[in-house]
Design a protein around this motif. Structure first.
Motif, PDB file in Angstrom:
ATOM      1  N   ASP A  58      14.358  56.896  -7.672  1.00  0.00           N
ATOM      2  CA  ASP A  58      14.042  57.070  -9.086  1.00  0.00           C
ATOM      3  C   ASP A  58      13.722  58.540  -9.364  1.00  0.00           C
ATOM      4  O   ASP A  58      12.750  59.079  -8.834  1.00  0.00           O
ATOM      5  CB  ASP A  58      12.842  56.193  -9.448  1.00  0.00           C
ATOM      6  N   HIS A  64      16.278  48.663  -1.740  1.00  0.00           N
ATOM      7  CA  HIS A  64      16.575  49.972  -2.316  1.00  0.00           C
ATOM      8  C   HIS A  64      15.701  51.071  -1.724  1.00  0.00           C
ATOM      9  O   HIS A  64      14.586  50.798  -1.259  1.00  0.00           O
ATOM     10  CB  HIS A  64      16.388  49.936  -3.840  1.00  0.00           C
ATOM     11  N   ARG A  84       5.793  59.607  -4.549  1.00  0.00           N
ATOM     12  CA  ARG A  84       6.592  59.251  -3.370  1.00  0.00           C
ATOM     13  C   ARG A  84       5.699  59.107  -2.139  1.00  0.00           C
ATOM     14  O   ARG A  84       5.861  58.178  -1.342  1.00  0.00           O
ATOM     15  CB  ARG A  84       7.683  60.284  -3.109  1.00  0.00           C
ATOM     16  N   ILE A 144      10.047  59.759 -10.370  1.00  0.00           N
ATOM     17  CA  ILE A 144       8.901  59.680  -9.461  1.00  0.00           C
ATOM     18  C   ILE A 144       8.576  61.077  -8.938  1.00  0.00           C
ATOM     19  O   ILE A 144       9.452  61.808  -8.493  1.00  0.00           O
ATOM     20  CB  ILE A 144       9.209  58.721  -8.285  1.00  0.00           C
TER      21      ILE A 144
END
Length: 136
Positions: free
Chosen positions: A62, A57, A70, A65
């Motif tokens: 998300d 993924h 990140r 986040i």
């Protein structure tokens, strides 16, 4: 209770490289390949275990986040400290040689561990640590 492991998630930063690695090097079948919003989720798994999958993924998918998180995830992936999975095989040496021949980043050659397993370790194209235990 009757609980099984259905899916495990590993991040990728290059879906094509991850697909080639898990499909062509490890020999997993592709079960799903879904794109959305410029991102891609790829589900793979061993043909003999149709109920167990790995979902490759995009880690930035998300929405909860933050940008700082990140950046931290990207840095940890680059360093190879973000995600780990342990696989197993009856032919550890043959599997190791196939991985070595593929150009995968080798972390550890097959080794007898003091805790009772013989295993090796390498990184996938995203930097995820993959340990492979030899089944006895």
């Amino acid at each position: 209770m009757d609980i099984t492991i259905h899916s495990s998630f590993l991040p990728h930063d290059d879906p094509d490289a991850s697909l080639a690695f898990y499909r062509d090097v490890l020999g997993f079948e592709v079960r799903n390949d879904v794109g959305y919003g410029g991102m891609r989720w790829i589900t793979v798994g061993p043909a003999e275990q149709p109920g167990t999958s790995i979902v490759l993924h995009p880690p930035a998918a998300d929405p909860g986040i933050t940008d700082d998180e990140r950046r931290t995830i990207a840095a940890m992936m680059a360093k190879g400290t973000y995600a780990i999975i342990v696989l197993a095989t009856k032919d550890l040496d043959g599997t190791f040689e196939r991985l070595r021949g593929s150009g995968a980043e080798i972390v550890q050659e097959p080794t007898e561990q003091p805790y009772g397993v013989r295993d090796c370790a390498f990184r996938d194209p995203a930097g995820n640590l993959i340990r492979i235990n030899g089944l006895r």
